[in-house]
Design a protein around this motif. Structure first.
Motif, PDB file in Angstrom:
ATOM      1  N   UNK A  69       0.835  -1.200   0.000  1.00  0.00           N
ATOM      2  CA  UNK A  69       0.000   0.000   0.000  1.00  0.00           C
ATOM      3  C   UNK A  69       0.871   1.252   0.000  1.00  0.00           C
ATOM      4  N   UNK A  70       1.914   1.269   0.827  1.00  0.00           N
ATOM      5  CA  UNK A  70       2.816   2.424   0.884  1.00  0.00           C
ATOM      6  C   UNK A  70       3.567   2.616  -0.438  1.00  0.00           C
ATOM      7  N   UNK A  71       3.973   1.515  -1.069  1.00  0.00           N
ATOM      8  CA  UNK A  71       4.630   1.608  -2.375  1.00  0.00           C
ATOM      9  C   UNK A  71       3.687   2.315  -3.354  1.00  0.00           C
ATOM     10  N   UNK A  72       2.437   1.857  -3.375  1.00  0.00           N
ATOM     11  CA  UNK A  72       1.447   2.446  -4.279  1.00  0.00           C
ATOM     12  C   UNK A  72       1.248   3.931  -4.008  1.00  0.00           C
ATOM     13  N   UNK A  73       1.177   4.297  -2.741  1.00  0.00           N
ATOM     14  CA  UNK A  73       0.977   5.707  -2.375  1.00  0.00           C
ATOM     15  C   UNK A  73       2.141   6.570  -2.849  1.00  0.00           C
ATOM     16  N   UNK A  74       3.357   6.105  -2.650  1.00  0.00           N
ATOM     17  CA  UNK A  74       4.533   6.864  -3.082  1.00  0.00           C
ATOM     18  C   UNK A  74       4.587   6.988  -4.607  1.00  0.00           C
ATOM     19  N   UNK A  75       4.210   5.921  -5.296  1.00  0.00           N
ATOM     20  CA  UNK A  75       4.200   5.966  -6.754  1.00  0.00           C
ATOM     21  C   UNK A  75       3.134   6.923  -7.269  1.00  0.00           C
ATOM     22  N   UNK A  76       1.975   6.927  -6.629  1.00  0.00           N
ATOM     23  CA  UNK A  76       0.914   7.862  -7.028  1.00  0.00           C
ATOM     24  C   UNK A  76       1.388   9.302  -6.856  1.00  0.00           C
ATOM     25  N   UNK A  77       2.096   9.570  -5.776  1.00  0.00           N
ATOM     26  CA  UNK A  77       2.625  10.911  -5.538  1.00  0.00           C
ATOM     27  C   UNK A  77       3.638  11.278  -6.622  1.00  0.00           C
ATOM     28  N   UNK A  78       4.532  10.337  -6.949  1.00  0.00           N
ATOM     29  CA  UNK A  78       5.524  10.589  -7.999  1.00  0.00           C
ATOM     30  C   UNK A  78       4.839  10.852  -9.333  1.00  0.00           C
ATOM     31  N   UNK A  79       3.816  10.065  -9.660  1.00  0.00           N
ATOM     32  CA  UNK A  79       3.094  10.264 -10.914  1.00  0.00           C
ATOM     33  C   UNK A  79       2.374  11.611 -10.931  1.00  0.00           C
ATOM     34  N   UNK A  80       1.854  12.031  -9.789  1.00  0.00           N
ATOM     35  CA  UNK A  80       1.234  13.346  -9.674  1.00  0.00           C
ATOM     36  C   UNK A  80       2.257  14.445  -9.962  1.00  0.00           C
ATOM     37  N   UNK A  81       3.463  14.295  -9.403  1.00  0.00           N
ATOM     38  CA  UNK A  81       4.516  15.280  -9.661  1.00  0.00           C
ATOM     39  C   UNK A  81       4.913  15.298 -11.137  1.00  0.00           C
ATOM     40  N   UNK A  82       4.955  14.123 -11.759  1.00  0.00           N
ATOM     41  CA  UNK A  82       5.231  14.078 -13.193  1.00  0.00           C
ATOM     42  C   UNK A  82       4.135  14.807 -13.970  1.00  0.00           C
ATOM     43  N   UNK A  83       2.892  14.619 -13.568  1.00  0.00           N
ATOM     44  CA  UNK A  83       1.770  15.295 -14.218  1.00  0.00           C
ATOM     45  C   UNK A  83       1.969  16.807 -14.163  1.00  0.00           C
ATOM     46  N   UNK A  84       2.371  17.305 -13.006  1.00  0.00           N
ATOM     47  CA  UNK A  84       2.601  18.740 -12.861  1.00  0.00           C
ATOM     48  C   UNK A  84       3.762  19.213 -13.726  1.00  0.00           C
ATOM     49  N   UNK A  85       4.781  18.386 -13.849  1.00  0.00           N
ATOM     50  CA  UNK A  85       5.977  18.760 -14.598  1.00  0.00           C
ATOM     51  C   UNK A  85       5.798  18.599 -16.100  1.00  0.00           C
ATOM     52  N   UNK A  86       5.286  17.447 -16.514  1.00  0.00           N
ATOM     53  CA  UNK A  86       5.197  17.135 -17.941  1.00  0.00           C
ATOM     54  C   UNK A  86       3.904  17.632 -18.585  1.00  0.00           C
ATOM     55  N   UNK A  87       2.865  17.825 -17.783  1.00  0.00           N
ATOM     56  CA  UNK A  87       1.587  18.268 -18.329  1.00  0.00           C
ATOM     57  C   UNK A  87       1.075  17.301 -19.369  1.00  0.00           C
ATOM     58  N   UNK A  88       0.636  17.837 -20.496  1.00  0.00           N
ATOM     59  CA  UNK A  88       0.070  17.011 -21.561  1.00  0.00           C
ATOM     60  C   UNK A  88       1.130  16.293 -22.388  1.00  0.00           C
TER      61      UNK A  88
END
Length: 128
Positions: A38-57
């Motif tokens: 569960x913690x692995x998944x949470x950290x990965x979701x956070x990383x993917x969120x940061x990528x979304x902010x950085x890479x956008x579309x």
């Protein structure tokens, strides 16, 4: 703290939880295994969120190769560990798109593990 540093920190944390889940699986500690995944998944979701902010579309979704119905946890965990390592290397090399791809693929592996855990839990509940 720069976004790349935050992503690296999240991936490092995910890697540590992944190592804990591997140890828990080897010891047969299902509770610790489930909690660590569960913690692995949470950290990965956070990383993917940061990528979304950085890479956008500029980001894209990546399809995994179809896998068989028989999920081998050890294999998925080993692949996830390698992909996290590759993602961290890509960030350090400035290749955010490849880092995103690897992180996304790790998250898909973790989804499969979580689906397997949920299935086992349902089966156990039916037996009672």
């Amino acid at each position: 703290m720069a976004v790349n540093e935050k992503v690296l920190k999240a991936l490092e944390s995910a890697s540590n939880y992944l190592k804990n889940s591997i140890l828990a699986l080897k010891r047969g500690d299902e509770t610790l295994f489930s909690r660590s995944v569960w913690h692995v998944a949470a950290e990965l979701e956070y990383a993917l969120f940061l990528f979304l902010l950085t890479l956008g579309n500029g980001r894209e979704k990546f399809k995994l190769n179809p896998e068989s119905k028989n999920i081998q946890l050890n294999s998925l965990l080993s692949e996830a560990e390698a992909l996290i390592c590759d993602a961290k290397k890509s960030i350090n090399n400035g290749d955010l798109l490849n880092a995103y791809k690897n992180t996304y693929m790790v998250r898909q592996h973790v989804f499969k593990i979580q689906e397997n855990l949920a299935k086992k839990k349902r089966e156990t509940a039916k037996k009672k």
